[in-house]
Design an enzyme around this catalytic site. Sequence first.
Site: not given
Ligand code: OSB
Ligand code: MG
Length: 368
Positions: A135, A161, A163, A189, A214, A239, A263, A291
């Site tokens: 991510s 992925k 953001k 995401d 996402e 999510d 999760k 994660g």
């Molecule tokens: O939205 O997936 C999410 C990390 C903290 C809070 C929300 C998210 C995330 C991540 C995953 O994108 C990061 C990881 O643990 O690899």
């Molecule tokens: Mg997410």
Amino acid sequence: MKIDELELRRVAMPLVSPFRTSFGTQTAKDILLVRVVVDGEEGWGECVTLPDPVYSPEYTDGAVDVIRRVMAPALAGVEFAGAHMIGELLGHIKGHRMAKAAIEMAVLDAELRAAGRSFARELGAVHTTVPCGVSVGIMDEIPRLLDAVDAYLDEGYVRIKLKIEPGWDVDVVRAVRERIGDDVQLQVDANTAYTLRDATHLARLDEFDLLLIEQPLEEEDILGHAELARLVRTPICLDESITSAQTAAAAIRLGATSIINIKPGRVGGYLEARRIHDLAVANGVPVWCGGMVESGLGRAANVALAALPGFTLPGDVSASDRFYKTDLTEPFVMRDGHLTVPTGPGLGVAPIPEVLDELTTWIEPLRM
Ligand code: OSB
Ligand code: MG
């Protein structure tokens, strides 16, 4: 069995680089751990709350309070058959799924250690390794992001992925797709940063052959996601909205999600996570393991979960060094884009005592 000891701990873990999402920037993790002793056996749980309620309504000080004041007293002195009873024993407490998940994880670790059985075996894992996705946070400028993506691909990550948020989406995805070519799996995401009025804009992502988008809309907007799914070709993956097997069933039925990010913390634990996996498989819905920037403890359990048969997409299960120079446990090291599923009893890993001591900022034993 009975919980003889329940101790809360906070550990401060610096991140190798800031991690920015549409809800904020993290530069260090303040992780809440739950340590239990059950019938003489130690077990560890990791609470995935963030310091503030910006991803979900839960937050770390709130988790400490509800565990200390409500959950621990509900479990004190109680005899129960196994970790599968924790959800039942805490069932009268509304919400607070991340806090519940941390306690259940710790008790399950202790129970499985005593039984000599691994998380993977207990959950029904069928793979010995799992593919790693990564991510990648929002950055100040596209060239820096492209460098980061290049570096992750060089390390071996099999899926990227990104953001996204308004102002950091279509152009960014175009640039990354051009750089990495058509063959690398790519997804985005939004962490709830859009509204249904952005549907036409989000449809511009369709040309980049993304695996999924996402959580574009807010957590409770199930109908909005169902409507959006009719307006964009890219599959919608929820999510934040999926908080239980029940909400997963509703979202699937309404056409709000065609892929699910599971999760364990968000849904109240690894056992509910498995139920969502089973439900998704029965409905032909692919799942992947999300994660929460876990330490090696949560990472170990996530890797075990990601090895179940329905986890057909790479998860946000990255190597320890994606986030941490020093992990709390033996580090998870990626080989050929994969992590090895732990096979030892319980989580198969435990905190390294000296590292734990060094990083611990606070300990509170609770009366059991
Ligand atoms: O939205 O997936 C999410 C990390 C903290 C809070 C929300 C998210 C995330 C991540 C995953 O994108 C990061 C990881 O643990 O690899
Ligand atoms: Mg997410």
